[in-house]
Write a protein that holds these residues in place. Structure first.
Motif, PDB file in Angstrom:
ATOM      1  N   SER A  19       0.831  -1.204   0.000  1.00  0.00           N
ATOM      2  CA  SER A  19       0.000   0.000   0.000  1.00  0.00           C
ATOM      3  C   SER A  19       0.866   1.255   0.000  1.00  0.00           C
ATOM      4  N   ILE A  44      -6.305   5.321  -4.494  1.00  0.00           N
ATOM      5  CA  ILE A  44      -7.465   4.528  -4.065  1.00  0.00           C
ATOM      6  C   ILE A  44      -7.051   3.076  -3.815  1.00  0.00           C
ATOM      7  N   GLY A  45      -6.238   2.513  -4.703  1.00  0.00           N
ATOM      8  CA  GLY A  45      -5.747   1.146  -4.508  1.00  0.00           C
ATOM      9  C   GLY A  45      -4.897   1.028  -3.255  1.00  0.00           C
ATOM     10  N   TYR A  47      -5.054   2.880  -0.512  1.00  0.00           N
ATOM     11  CA  TYR A  47      -5.890   2.927   0.687  1.00  0.00           C
ATOM     12  C   TYR A  47      -6.763   1.687   0.834  1.00  0.00           C
ATOM     13  N   CYS A  48      -7.188   1.095  -0.277  1.00  0.00           N
ATOM     14  CA  CYS A  48      -7.941  -0.168  -0.191  1.00  0.00           C
ATOM     15  C   CYS A  48      -7.062  -1.276   0.393  1.00  0.00           C
ATOM     16  N   LEU A  49      -5.806  -1.345  -0.052  1.00  0.00           N
ATOM     17  CA  LEU A  49      -4.892  -2.335   0.512  1.00  0.00           C
ATOM     18  C   LEU A  49      -4.643  -2.082   1.994  1.00  0.00           C
ATOM     19  N   VAL A  51      -6.767  -0.827   4.109  1.00  0.00           N
ATOM     20  CA  VAL A  51      -7.952  -1.304   4.832  1.00  0.00           C
ATOM     21  C   VAL A  51      -7.904  -2.823   4.976  1.00  0.00           C
ATOM     22  N   VAL A  52      -7.515  -3.526   3.915  1.00  0.00           N
ATOM     23  CA  VAL A  52      -7.402  -4.985   3.977  1.00  0.00           C
ATOM     24  C   VAL A  52      -6.361  -5.379   5.027  1.00  0.00           C
ATOM     25  N   SER A  53      -5.237  -4.686   5.023  1.00  0.00           N
ATOM     26  CA  SER A  53      -4.186  -4.950   5.997  1.00  0.00           C
ATOM     27  C   SER A  53      -4.684  -4.739   7.423  1.00  0.00           C
TER      28      SER A  53
END
Length: 114
Positions: A19, A44-45, A47-49, A51-53
């Protein structure tokens, strides 16, 4: 036997480091306006990663406990240092090496006293 939560926490740190690489890559590019600078696929990618982390880290609290997760978080700094070397050709400096040694020393001391 290796704890599955430990492996998941390592995965979470790799995802969080990825990320940061996406966000760093985005920061090196020029954008036509302020909005596109913060609303693009890399940001965006990234921050999405992130959130997954964070979701994986929260799941790991159950198996590693609060202190186990807190101790694993600094490993991300070391992963970022190596990923920056690979993807951005950043050099290892003496300060970075000392920082890595201090992080690892802190983890060893924590587990030795715990």
């Amino acid at each position: 036997m290796i704890n599955i939560y430990f492996l998941l926490m390592i995965l979470a740190e790799i995802i969080a480091s990825s990320s940061q690489m996406l966000l760093k890559l985005s920061a090196t590019k020029k954008y036509p306006n302020f909005i596109r600078e913060y609303l693009n696929a890399l940001v965006i990618g990234g921050y999405c990663l992130l959130v997954v982390s964070m979701a994986i880290s929260i799941f790991c609290y159950d198996g590693l406990g609060y202190m186990g997760v807190v101790v694993m978080e600094p490993i991300g700094y070391i992963i970022v240092m190596f990923m920056s070397r690979v993807f951005f050709k950043e050099k290892f400096t003496l300060r970075k090496f000392i920082g890595m040694v201090l992080i690892l020393s802190g983890i060893v001391v924590f587990y030795a006293l715990g």
